[in-house]
Enzyme design. Structure first.
Site, PDB file in Angstrom:
ATOM      1  N   ARG A  96       0.832  -1.204   0.000  1.00 57.16           N
ATOM      2  CA  ARG A  96       0.000   0.000   0.000  1.00 57.16           C
ATOM      3  C   ARG A  96       0.866   1.254   0.000  1.00 57.16           C
ATOM      4  NH1 ARG A  96      -4.797   1.620   4.320  1.00 57.16           N
ATOM      5  NH2 ARG A  96      -5.237   3.665   3.428  1.00 57.16           N
ATOM      6  N   ASN A 138     -10.645  -4.510  -1.396  1.00 55.21           N
ATOM      7  CA  ASN A 138     -10.540  -3.505  -2.452  1.00 55.21           C
ATOM      8  C   ASN A 138      -9.577  -3.929  -3.555  1.00 55.21           C
ATOM      9  OD1 ASN A 138     -12.264  -1.368  -1.585  1.00 55.21           O
ATOM     10  ND2 ASN A 138     -10.816  -0.901   0.040  1.00 55.21           N
ATOM     11  N   CYS A 177     -19.205  -2.325   0.724  1.00 52.55           N
ATOM     12  CA  CYS A 177     -18.390  -1.162   1.080  1.00 52.55           C
ATOM     13  C   CYS A 177     -19.092  -0.429   2.214  1.00 52.55           C
ATOM     14  CB  CYS A 177     -18.225  -0.247  -0.134  1.00 52.55           C
ATOM     15  SG  CYS A 177     -17.225   1.224   0.157  1.00 52.55           S
ATOM     16  N   HIS A 212     -16.603   3.296  -4.796  1.00 48.83           N
ATOM     17  CA  HIS A 212     -15.720   4.456  -4.620  1.00 48.83           C
ATOM     18  C   HIS A 212     -15.905   5.493  -5.724  1.00 48.83           C
ATOM     19  CE1 HIS A 212     -12.718   2.299  -1.700  1.00 48.83           C
ATOM     20  NE2 HIS A 212     -13.979   2.281  -1.293  1.00 48.83           N
ATOM     21  N   TYR A 214     -14.464   9.890  -2.102  1.00 49.93           N
ATOM     22  CA  TYR A 214     -13.511   9.473  -3.134  1.00 49.93           C
ATOM     23  C   TYR A 214     -13.597  10.350  -4.381  1.00 49.93           C
ATOM     24  CZ  TYR A 214     -12.321   5.301  -0.495  1.00 49.93           C
ATOM     25  OH  TYR A 214     -11.851   4.454   0.479  1.00 49.93           O
TER      26      TYR A 214
END
Length: 421
Positions: free
Chosen positions: A90, A144, A164, A194, A244
Site C-alpha cells: 500500500r 478492495n 463497502c 468508490h 472518493y
C-alpha cells in the site's frame, strides 16, 4: 451457522467481531473461523475476538487457522478482507504514482490498478477453493478494489456480493443530522464502488420524502467539510458525492497534499502496530477506541445486515451493495458491477430502480467502468500492454507518457506478485 473470515488477522477484525457479538439475534453464528497466514497476528486477534464474544455473552465458538481449506470447509458464508502485499505494498501504491503527478491511492488511479493486479488472482483462487468445499456458501467481498474484485468473482460464476462501508457511513451521518434512526434513512445511492453520489435522501423508504435539499441547505457546511470539498460545489451539484470523488474533482490539490505529508499507509502501519500491542493485553475484551481511526466505520453492521439477508431465509432486505448491473444503469454493460440499493435475499442481490443519471455523472461512471473492464483483463491475463491500456483509460491518468512511465513503475514495484512479469 458457520462464517469464515479470510484475512481474519486484520486489525479490522475486532470491529467485525464486535458487530457479530452485539447483533447475534440478527445473525446467529455458531462458529466464527478467522483464517490468516500470519500466525502471530492471528493469535492476537483471535484472542481478543474470543474475549469480545465472552463479554457479550455470545455462545458461538471462535476458532483460528492458517489452513484456508479447513477454515472455509462447511461455511455458510465467507468474508474476504485481505490485503495482498500488506501495508508495504500500500505504501508503494501511494507513492510512485505521485512521481508522475498522479494521485497515489490504494483503490483508484495507478495505485488502485496495482492492487487489483495483485488481488484478483489470489481472490479467485480462494473462491475456487471455497466452491470445492462449500459450493452453497456466499462470498462477501470487502477486499478492495471491491468493484473489480466482485466483477471477477461474478464473471467466474461465484455466489458473491461486494460490500463497502461508504453508504452506511453516510446513512448514519445523515440520520444524526436529521435526528432520526438510521433505519429511517434511505439513500438514492448510485454509481460504482468508490465513485458514487447520493441523488436523494429519503425518510421511511425508497418512496419517502426526499430531504436532501433541506440537508444541504441546513448542514451543507458540515457535509462539505467532511468531504473536504467546497460548499458551493455541493450547492451547484445538488447531490452529495462520496469522499472518493475528491480525487477527481480536486485532483491536483490532492496530489500537492499527498506530496507534502506522510502517506496514509505510514499512518495506518503505525496504528496497526499499536493496535496489535493492545490486542495482546489479556484484560482487553472490547474493541479499543483507537480502532475507529483505522477506517471501516460501520463495516460490522453492514456485514451483519448483508449476511443475515443472504442466509436467514426471510423476505428481502434493502441494502447498498456491489452487484451486476443487469440494465440498472442502461449506459453500462450488463456484466458491469454497480454500487446501488438492492433487494437482498437467499438468491442474491437484485438492484432496485435508480433515479435518472445525468451526463455529468453518467459520463464519469462509463469512463471508469471502461477502465475497470481493462483492469480486470490485465489482472486475469497479464502483460505490459494490458496494464498500459488500463492506465491510459483511467481518467486520473489519461496521457500516454504518464501511462508508459506508470506501467513500468507498477510492474517494477509489484513483480513478486505478478506471475507473468
Amino acid at each position: 451457522m458457520k462464517l469464515a473470515v479470510v484475512g481474519g488477522g486484520s486489525t479490522y477484525t475486532p470491529e467485525l467481531v464486535d458487530g457479530f457479538a452485539r447483533l447475534r439475534e440478527t445473525l446467529p453464528i455458531t462458529e466464527l473461523v478467522l483464517v490468516d497466514p500470519a500466525a502471530e497476528r492471528l493469535e492476537l486477534v483471535g484472542g481478543l475476538a474470543r474475549r469480545i464474544f465472552a463479554r457479550r455473552g455470545h455462545p458461538g465458538a471462535v476458532t483460528t487457522t492458517s489452513d484456508l481449506d479447513a477454515g472455509v470447509a462447511g461455511a455458510d458464508a465467507v468474508l474476504l478482507q485481505l490485503r495482498v502485499g500488506g501495508q508495504a505494498a500500500r505504501q508503494r501504491d501511494e507513492t510512485w504514482p505521485l512521481e508522475c503527478g498522479c494521485v497515489g491511492q490504494e483503490t483508484t488511479g495507478a495505485g488502485g490498478l496495482a492492487k487489483a493486479l495483485r488481488t484478483v488472482p489470489v481472490v479467485l483462487d480462494i473462491a475456487e477453493r471455497v466452491r470445492r468445499s462449500s459450493p452453497d456458501a456466499w462470498i462477501i467481498d470487502f477486499t478492495n478494489p471491491v468493484g473489480i474484485v466482485t466483477r471477477a468473482l461474478l464473471q467466474d460464476g461465484h455466489r458473491a456480493v461486494g460490500l463497502c462501508n461508504v453508504a452506511i457511513g453516510l446513512q448514519r451521518k445523515f440520520a444524526g443530522l436529521l435526528g432520526v434512526a438510521p433505519g429511517e434513512v434511505h439513500l438514492d445511492h448510485v454509481g460504482l464502488n468508490h465513485l458514487t453520489w447520493e441523488f436523494g435522501v429519503r425518510l421511511g423508504g425508497p418512496d419517502g420524502e426526499d430531504v436532501l435539499p433541506g440537508l444541504l441547505a441546513g448542514h451543507g457546511d458540515a457535509i462539505a467539510a467532511d468531504l473536504r470539498l467546497p460548499r458551493p460545489l455541493l450547492d451547484r451539484l445538488g447531490v452529495v458525492p462520496s469522499y472518493y470523488l475528491r480525487y477527481f474533482y480536486a485532483h491536483d490539490e490532492v496530489v500537492g497534499e499527498l506530496r507534502g505529508g506522510p502517506s496514509r499507509a505510514e499512518a495506518v502501519a503505525a496504528m496497526e502496530r499499536r493496535l496489535l500491542e493492545m490486542y495482546g493485553d489479556p484484560a482487553l475484551d472490547e474493541k479499543p477506541a483507537l480502532l475507529a481511526q483505522r477506517g471501516g466505520a460501520f463495516y460490522s453492521e453492514a456485514a451483519v445486515e448483508l449476511a443475515a439477508a443472504l442466509l436467514a431465509g426471510g423476505g428481502p432486505a434493502t441494502q447498498v451493495v456491489n452487484t451486476r448491473n443487469d440494465g440498472t444503469l442502461p449506459f453500462l454493460p450488463d456484466d458491469a458491477v454497480v454500487e446501488v440499493q438492492a433487494a437482498v435475499d437467499g438468491r442474491g442481490a437484485v438492484p432496485l430502480a435508480v433515479p435518472a443519471v445525468g451526463p455529468l455523472y453518467a459520463g464519469l461512471i462509463a469512463h471508469v467502468t471502461a477502465y475497470e473492464e481493462l483492469a480486470l483483463d490485465a489482472a486475469l491475463r497479464g502483460g505490459r500492454d494490458r496494464v498500459f491500456k488500463a492506465l491510459l483509460a483511467h481518467p486520473l491518468v489519461g496521457q500516454y507518457e504518464y501511462a508508459e512511465t506508470l506501467t513500468d513503475r507498477l510492474i517494477a514495484h509489484n513483480r513478486e506478485h505478478l506471475a507473468w512479469a
